[in-house]
Design a protein around this motif. Structure first.
Motif, PDB file in Angstrom:
ATOM      1  N   LEU A   1       0.828  -1.199   0.000  1.00  0.00           N
ATOM      2  CA  LEU A   1       0.000   0.000   0.000  1.00  0.00           C
ATOM      3  C   LEU A   1       0.863   1.250   0.000  1.00  0.00           C
ATOM      4  O   LEU A   1       0.625   2.181  -0.787  1.00  0.00           O
ATOM      5  N   ASP A   2       1.870   1.294   0.862  1.00  0.00           N
ATOM      6  CA  ASP A   2       2.729   2.480   0.950  1.00  0.00           C
ATOM      7  C   ASP A   2       3.433   2.759  -0.367  1.00  0.00           C
ATOM      8  O   ASP A   2       3.575   3.919  -0.780  1.00  0.00           O
ATOM      9  N   SER A   3       3.886   1.700  -1.049  1.00  0.00           N
ATOM     10  CA  SER A   3       4.571   1.912  -2.326  1.00  0.00           C
ATOM     11  C   SER A   3       3.591   2.401  -3.387  1.00  0.00           C
ATOM     12  O   SER A   3       3.966   3.173  -4.276  1.00  0.00           O
ATOM     13  N   GLY A   4       2.330   1.983  -3.283  1.00  0.00           N
ATOM     14  CA  GLY A   4       1.322   2.494  -4.212  1.00  0.00           C
ATOM     15  C   GLY A   4       1.049   3.964  -3.987  1.00  0.00           C
ATOM     16  O   GLY A   4       0.888   4.738  -4.944  1.00  0.00           O
ATOM     17  N   LEU A   5       1.007   4.379  -2.723  1.00  0.00           N
ATOM     18  CA  LEU A   5       0.827   5.797  -2.400  1.00  0.00           C
ATOM     19  C   LEU A   5       1.974   6.626  -2.980  1.00  0.00           C
ATOM     20  O   LEU A   5       1.750   7.664  -3.623  1.00  0.00           O
ATOM     21  N   ALA A   6       3.203   6.154  -2.760  1.00  0.00           N
ATOM     22  CA  ALA A   6       4.375   6.904  -3.218  1.00  0.00           C
ATOM     23  C   ALA A   6       4.453   6.944  -4.740  1.00  0.00           C
ATOM     24  O   ALA A   6       4.741   7.994  -5.332  1.00  0.00           O
ATOM     25  N   ALA A   7       4.191   5.810  -5.392  1.00  0.00           N
ATOM     26  CA  ALA A   7       4.304   5.757  -6.851  1.00  0.00           C
ATOM     27  C   ALA A   7       3.239   6.622  -7.518  1.00  0.00           C
ATOM     28  O   ALA A   7       3.518   7.322  -8.510  1.00  0.00           O
ATOM     29  N   MET A   8       2.016   6.614  -6.979  1.00  0.00           N
ATOM     30  CA  MET A   8       0.954   7.421  -7.581  1.00  0.00           C
ATOM     31  C   MET A   8       1.224   8.906  -7.373  1.00  0.00           C
ATOM     32  O   MET A   8       0.963   9.726  -8.264  1.00  0.00           O
ATOM     33  N   SER A   9       1.781   9.262  -6.220  1.00  0.00           N
ATOM     34  CA  SER A   9       2.166  10.662  -5.990  1.00  0.00           C
ATOM     35  C   SER A   9       3.205  11.091  -7.008  1.00  0.00           C
ATOM     36  O   SER A   9       3.141  12.209  -7.559  1.00  0.00           O
ATOM     37  N   ASP A  10       4.161  10.216  -7.281  1.00  0.00           N
ATOM     38  CA  ASP A  10       5.206  10.496  -8.262  1.00  0.00           C
ATOM     39  C   ASP A  10       4.620  10.662  -9.655  1.00  0.00           C
ATOM     40  O   ASP A  10       4.966  11.591 -10.395  1.00  0.00           O
ATOM     41  N   LEU A  11       3.698   9.756 -10.019  1.00  0.00           N
ATOM     42  CA  LEU A  11       3.085   9.848 -11.347  1.00  0.00           C
ATOM     43  C   LEU A  11       2.353  11.177 -11.540  1.00  0.00           C
ATOM     44  O   LEU A  11       2.507  11.846 -12.570  1.00  0.00           O
ATOM     45  N   LEU A  12       1.543  11.554 -10.563  1.00  0.00           N
ATOM     46  CA  LEU A  12       0.766  12.783 -10.714  1.00  0.00           C
ATOM     47  C   LEU A  12       1.648  14.022 -10.678  1.00  0.00           C
ATOM     48  O   LEU A  12       1.319  15.040 -11.306  1.00  0.00           O
ATOM     49  N   ALA A  13       2.780  13.938  -9.966  1.00  0.00           N
ATOM     50  CA  ALA A  13       3.711  15.060  -9.961  1.00  0.00           C
ATOM     51  C   ALA A  13       4.345  15.237 -11.334  1.00  0.00           C
ATOM     52  O   ALA A  13       4.535  16.375 -11.808  1.00  0.00           O
ATOM     53  N   ARG A  14       4.677  14.123 -11.981  1.00  0.00           N
ATOM     54  CA  ARG A  14       5.323  14.181 -13.307  1.00  0.00           C
ATOM     55  C   ARG A  14       4.323  14.298 -14.452  1.00  0.00           C
ATOM     56  O   ARG A  14       4.619  14.902 -15.485  1.00  0.00           O
ATOM     57  N   HIS A  15       3.137  13.739 -14.258  1.00  0.00           N
ATOM     58  CA  HIS A  15       2.133  13.700 -15.330  1.00  0.00           C
ATOM     59  C   HIS A  15       0.757  14.016 -14.741  1.00  0.00           C
ATOM     60  O   HIS A  15      -0.087  13.130 -14.575  1.00  0.00           O
ATOM     61  N   PRO A  16       0.523  15.284 -14.413  1.00  0.00           N
ATOM     62  CA  PRO A  16      -0.735  15.662 -13.749  1.00  0.00           C
ATOM     63  C   PRO A  16      -1.976  15.447 -14.607  1.00  0.00           C
ATOM     64  O   PRO A  16      -3.089  15.434 -14.077  1.00  0.00           O
ATOM     65  N   ASP A  17      -1.788  15.240 -15.921  1.00  0.00           N
ATOM     66  CA  ASP A  17      -2.947  15.029 -16.794  1.00  0.00           C
ATOM     67  C   ASP A  17      -3.307  13.556 -16.945  1.00  0.00           C
ATOM     68  O   ASP A  17      -4.179  13.199 -17.767  1.00  0.00           O
ATOM     69  N   THR A  18      -2.686  12.677 -16.183  1.00  0.00           N
ATOM     70  CA  THR A  18      -2.998  11.249 -16.231  1.00  0.00           C
ATOM     71  C   THR A  18      -4.490  11.029 -15.997  1.00  0.00           C
ATOM     72  O   THR A  18      -5.066  11.571 -15.051  1.00  0.00           O
ATOM     73  N   ASP A  19      -5.120  10.225 -16.870  1.00  0.00           N
ATOM     74  CA  ASP A  19      -6.560   9.974 -16.692  1.00  0.00           C
ATOM     75  C   ASP A  19      -6.894   8.483 -16.556  1.00  0.00           C
ATOM     76  O   ASP A  19      -8.079   8.124 -16.491  1.00  0.00           O
ATOM     77  N   GLY A  20      -5.873   7.640 -16.512  1.00  0.00           N
ATOM     78  CA  GLY A  20      -6.107   6.214 -16.324  1.00  0.00           C
ATOM     79  C   GLY A  20      -4.853   5.555 -15.782  1.00  0.00           C
ATOM     80  O   GLY A  20      -3.747   5.873 -16.226  1.00  0.00           O
ATOM     81  N   VAL A  21      -5.011   4.662 -14.803  1.00  0.00           N
ATOM     82  CA  VAL A  21      -3.845   4.021 -14.175  1.00  0.00           C
ATOM     83  C   VAL A  21      -4.092   2.525 -14.046  1.00  0.00           C
ATOM     84  O   VAL A  21      -5.159   2.088 -13.596  1.00  0.00           O
ATOM     85  N   PHE A  22      -3.098   1.761 -14.446  1.00  0.00           N
ATOM     86  CA  PHE A  22      -3.064   0.326 -14.176  1.00  0.00           C
ATOM     87  C   PHE A  22      -2.053   0.085 -13.069  1.00  0.00           C
ATOM     88  O   PHE A  22      -0.858   0.347 -13.237  1.00  0.00           O
ATOM     89  N   ALA A  23      -2.514  -0.375 -11.911  1.00  0.00           N
ATOM     90  CA  ALA A  23      -1.631  -0.720 -10.804  1.00  0.00           C
ATOM     91  C   ALA A  23      -1.465  -2.234 -10.777  1.00  0.00           C
ATOM     92  O   ALA A  23      -2.441  -2.984 -10.876  1.00  0.00           O
ATOM     93  N   ALA A  24      -0.224  -2.699 -10.611  1.00  0.00           N
ATOM     94  CA  ALA A  24       0.085  -4.113 -10.814  1.00  0.00           C
ATOM     95  C   ALA A  24      -0.341  -5.022  -9.671  1.00  0.00           C
ATOM     96  O   ALA A  24      -0.110  -6.227  -9.733  1.00  0.00           O
ATOM     97  N   ASN A  25      -0.944  -4.490  -8.609  1.00  0.00           N
ATOM     98  CA  ASN A  25      -1.692  -5.326  -7.670  1.00  0.00           C
ATOM     99  C   ASN A  25      -2.721  -4.460  -6.951  1.00  0.00           C
ATOM    100  O   ASN A  25      -2.711  -3.223  -7.061  1.00  0.00           O
ATOM    101  N   ASP A  26      -3.644  -5.095  -6.240  1.00  0.00           N
ATOM    102  CA  ASP A  26      -4.765  -4.366  -5.651  1.00  0.00           C
ATOM    103  C   ASP A  26      -4.331  -3.440  -4.516  1.00  0.00           C
ATOM    104  O   ASP A  26      -4.931  -2.385  -4.313  1.00  0.00           O
TER     105      ASP A  26
END
Length: 346
Positions: A238-263
């Motif tokens: 869970l913590d790594s998902g929080l950190a990775a998604m924060s990173d994605l939105l910081a670099r690509h704020p226009d992201t409109d779809g995400v595939f996360a590799a586990n629940d």
């Protein structure tokens, strides 16, 4: 005074057969008439007789236990190994593996023995345990691509089955998922929803399953005109998902779809999206992977790629049972297909 435990002689007297006949039924020897077997089983139930497992093992030359080995090539310090064990028990994936294995073994009066193998010493202990016949074989769940245990087991010619294809070829049976197809399903679903700027929170890139899921996602998007897909690496937590998604939105704020590799990481992604004042799935659609219990407790409920872990684990146990009994003498592989499960997050 305590009541004397029933014996084979008590069962034989109750059934009206010889002690040797009762012994053959108890030990699963097949040259006993089916009607007599039923009579003996009825007598066992009425007397409350419980077979002595040690004596039974001497007769059938099997321990009637299998080693469930969680293995890797990580931190070898005591603190590191304790942390590893803690992380295993906290992961819902491992609980599903155990459920599938126990579901197969229990009706066959077989029992799993949990072992960890995070160091050279621990791996040697596993090999010794198996060589001494204290378990009839091993079900191995590796957590690291460089895990040397599968090759050691194969070289020792010990019966074993792996969860997931090993990174290097070894002559052991394994059960796995078509992970690349799972990544493809996630990409196709996001595209069908109209996502134009998809990204992914991938799993650890030293894990073959993570590589395959990422490849399937990227390849499918490339075939639909998306040559460059933003990626943030997570650790299946869970913590790594929080950190990775924060990173994605910081670099690509226009992201409109995400595939996360586990629940677990998908749950973290949903949380970060909401913290950024955006809605799931209206502003950012999220697809997970596994279809674990988290998928239905997460809010919104996760659209995810189902990995039938319980069925895969039961198949592991079935293959091992065949190897133990000599029904199967050559290594084989069984690949399960993933399935898209649509809920509320995408």
């Amino acid at each position: 005074m305590s009541r004397r435990a029933p014996t084979l002689e008590d069962v034989a007297r109750e059934a009206g057969v010889s002690r040797a006949t009762v012994s053959r039924v108890v030990n699963g020897i097949r040259n006993v008439d089916p009607e007599i077997q039923e009579v003996v089983r009825g007598a066992i139930e009425r007397t409350g007789y419980a077979p002595n497992r040690a004596a039974r093992s001497l007769v059938i030359r099997r321990a009637e236990t299998v080693a469930l080995v969680v293995s890797g090539a990580g931190d070898t310090t005591d603190a590191g190994q304790n942390a590893f064990a803690t992380s295993v028990f906290a992961d819902p994936f491992f609980g599903r593996v155990v459920s599938g294995i126990v579901g197969f073994l229990r009706p066959r009066s077989m029992h799993p023995v949990l072992m960890f193998a995070e160091s050279a010493q621990a791996r040697e202990e596993v090999l010794t345990y198996l060589r001494q016949g204290r378990a009839d074989g091993a079900l191995v769940v590796s957590t690291h691509a460089d895990d040397p245990l599968p090759a050691l087991i194969a070289d020792a010619r010990l019966p074993a089955v792996l969860f997931a294809r090993p990174s290097r070829p070894v002559r052991l049976s394994y059960v796995d998922l078509a992970h690349r197809d799972g990544g493809r399903l996630a990409a196709e679903h996001l595209l069908a929803r109209g996502c134009r700027r998809p990204a992914t929170v991938c799993g650890p890139l030293d894990v073959a399953a993570s590589q395959e899921r990422l490849a399937g996602f990227r390849d499918t998007l490339a075939r639909h005109g998306h040559p460059c897909v933003p990626v943030a690496e997570g650790g299946f937590t869970l913590d790594s998902g929080l950190a990775a998604m924060s990173d994605l939105l910081a670099r690509h704020p226009d992201t409109d779809g995400v595939f996360a590799a586990n629940d677990l990481m998908a749950q973290g992604a949903c949380q970060i999206v909401r913290e950024h004042g955006r809605r799931v799935p209206e502003d950012v659609a999220v697809v997970g992977f596994d279809d674990s219990g988290i998928a239905v407790t997460c809010r919104p409920r996760l659209t995810t790629i189902r990995q039938p872990v319980e069925e895969m684990a039961a198949e592991m146990a079935r293959l091992l049972d065949e190897h133990i009994h000599g029904v199967r003498t050559e290594a084989t592989s069984v690949i399960f297909d993933p399935e898209l499960v649509v809920r509320d997050s995408a």
